[in-house]
Design a protein around this motif. Structure first.
Motif: not given
Length: 278
Positions: A132-137, A147-148, A234-237
């Motif tokens: 899904d989209a958030p998992s790309a991060i 992350p920065y 970063c928490e994926l959920e």
């Protein structure tokens, strides 16, 4: 593989606005995710065609080149001479491109080159294999991008799937399967459509009941709240929850809109989309 308009790809009005907003920025990284065969390349080519103009230099590095487009400067990965995605991007940056399409970000080196290109004022479009989209991060972080740098460069992510569309010549109204609908729209409790359609089968669709396919999309725009979530912890959920609050529709909810519009069936959307997490 033919170039298509956003409507032909299956974008709804809201999806199209969100996608155009992300891809019309002058620089940054835009990611399209999904499994093999989910239509990512078609989406990227069609998007490039929409945003390209004679003044813009559009360069691509692919493995292999899936469609020859005279308006683009296309380069193919050649591993036997060490022309990898990363080396290709490095070479392309010397050609003063405005937009760079990288076939796929598979490793840290390619990801780093994408970030470097975005930081030096280029728009970079690429694909990743995530559910899904958030998992790309989190995938970018797993590859080793801090992350920065993700916060500084990634504009948005779109996950997609391809769903078969009902044959317009023979589709027929069918009984409502409320249980299946609840499964599809869980946990959002979307109202049950007044009418469901089912496949029948005719000569036009070779008795399958389906004719053609349309994309189902989940578009995550990285804005203030979401950017603050992208840290070492970063928490994926949590990222996913915040994305929903910011207006992202899950793949299943996006598919449910196509069911409600009579374009496809609940079973088809359940078949091609992952379960909504919340």
């Amino acid at each position: 593989m033919l170039l298509k308009s956003y409507e032909q790809l299956g974008f709804g009005k809201e999806d199209r606005q969100r996608w155009q907003e992300i891809t019309s920025r002058p620089h940054g990284i835009v990611l399209v995710t999904g499994p093999t065969g989910s239509g990512k390349t078609t989406t990227l080519y069609s998007t490039l065609k929409q945003i390209a103009s004679p003044e813009l230099n559009v360069c691509t590095i692919e493995d292999p080149i899936e469609m020859v487009e005279p308006a683009f400067n296309q380069m193919q990965v050649q591993t036997n001479i060490d022309l990898t995605f990363a080396a290709g991007v490095r070479a392309l940056l010397r050609q003063d491109p405005d937009i760079i399409m990288i076939g796929e970000i598979r490793d840290l080196e390619t990801a780093e080159m994408a970030v470097q290109a975005a930081l030096t004022g280029h728009l970079v479009l690429s694909t990743l294999h995530t559910n899904d989209a958030p998992s790309a991060i989190t995938r970018m972080m797993e590859l080793g991008i801090p992350p920065y740098l993700i916060r500084a460069t990634v504009l948005g992510v779109m996950a997609q799937r391809l769903a078969r569309t009902l044959c317009p010549h023979c589709k027929a109204p069918g009984p409502a399967d409320e249980q299946a609908w609840q499964t599809l729209t869980r946990p959002w409790k979307a109202p049950v459509p007044k009418q469901f359609y089912q496949p029948v089968g005719c000569l036009e669709c070779r008795n399958t009941g389906y004719l053609g396919r349309a994309g189902v999309y989940e578009i995550m725009t990285l804005s203030g709240t979401l950017l603050r979530q992208i840290t070492d912890h970063c928490e994926l959920e949590q990222l996913r929850l915040d994305a929903y609050k910011e207006g992202m529709k899950s793949l299943r909810l996006s598919g449910a809109q196509k069911v409600a519009a009579g374009q496809t069936t609940v079973e088809e959307i359940l078949r091609v989309t992952p379960e909504s997490q919340r």
